[in-house]
Design a protein around this motif. Sequence first.
Motif, PDB file in Angstrom:
ATOM      1  N   SER A   1      10.478  14.956 -38.038  1.00 41.87           N
ATOM      2  CA  SER A   1       9.269  14.980 -37.398  1.00 41.87           C
ATOM      3  C   SER A   1       8.197  15.957 -38.684  1.00 41.87           C
ATOM      4  O   SER A   1       9.071  16.568 -39.466  1.00 41.87           O
TER       5      SER A   1
ATOM      6  N   SER B   1       6.741  18.348 -37.889  1.00 47.11           N
ATOM      7  CA  SER B   1       6.408  19.701 -37.745  1.00 47.11           C
ATOM      8  C   SER B   1       7.623  20.428 -38.306  1.00 47.11           C
ATOM      9  O   SER B   1       7.464  21.553 -38.627  1.00 47.11           O
TER      10      SER B   1
ATOM     11  N   HIS C   1       6.521  21.116 -41.979  1.00 44.00           N
ATOM     12  CA  HIS C   1       5.343  21.890 -42.077  1.00 44.00           C
ATOM     13  C   HIS C   1       5.709  23.282 -41.273  1.00 44.00           C
ATOM     14  O   HIS C   1       4.862  24.230 -41.921  1.00 44.00           O
ATOM     15  N   ASP C   2       6.247  23.327 -40.446  1.00 46.25           N
ATOM     16  CA  ASP C   2       6.537  24.719 -39.725  1.00 46.25           C
ATOM     17  C   ASP C   2       7.798  25.338 -39.719  1.00 46.25           C
ATOM     18  O   ASP C   2       7.824  26.451 -39.625  1.00 46.25           O
TER      19      ASP C   2
END
Length: 230
Positions: free
Chosen positions: A15, A17, A20-21
Amino acid sequence: MIRVVLTDIEGTTSSLSFVHDVLFPYAEEHIGEFIKNGFSDNPEIQEQLEAVAEESGVSANDLDGLIEVLQTWIREDRKETPLKMLQGMLWEQGYQSGAFRGHVYSDAAEALRSWHDRGLRLYVYSSGSVKAQKLIFGHSECGDLTPYFSGYFDTRVGLKRDPESYRNILDQIGVAPDTVLFLSDVEAELEAAETVGMRTALLVREGPLPETSRPVMRDFDEVDALLRKR
């Protein structure tokens, strides 16, 4: 007939995310301490910092300045090879300490196992360093997936939107281009691969499907169905 699957990671097997997260914020928070603790006795860190200095124009003796450059590059998601190399080293600590595990979609993990067992050769091509690639698959939520891969490629073979990068990959794996299926969520990368004769499929995990002449897949189950037809 497809004999090789070359896959991207971010947005494809894993993913957006997670990268990036989880990975990027971890790198931005810890890279200063990591460099300061390892700079004096780690030649690999020193080598990558020299490359950062050359690219940025900041003095190689200005450690704080180089760290600031790296943190800026992380926020900008720059595809600079020395940044990717340093991130890989830093993330290794995070994986080993249990701070996080690599996200891999369950459908991707199952397909990789199945394709390997059916005799397909599997490779990764990502802007993240080879070390980072091995870490996300080696410490994944689905277990250690690294035994299924025959090799890994990063920006040292070239940028992902440059056709020459895919020629370099073909030279290294030694197969005809039309026997390779490249999977990515970025159409510009697929176009570059198509320029040298590779077959491609676009992964769109979420959102509307684009109008395009190439195959578009929601997940690896659909990619597997495509492979079984060829």
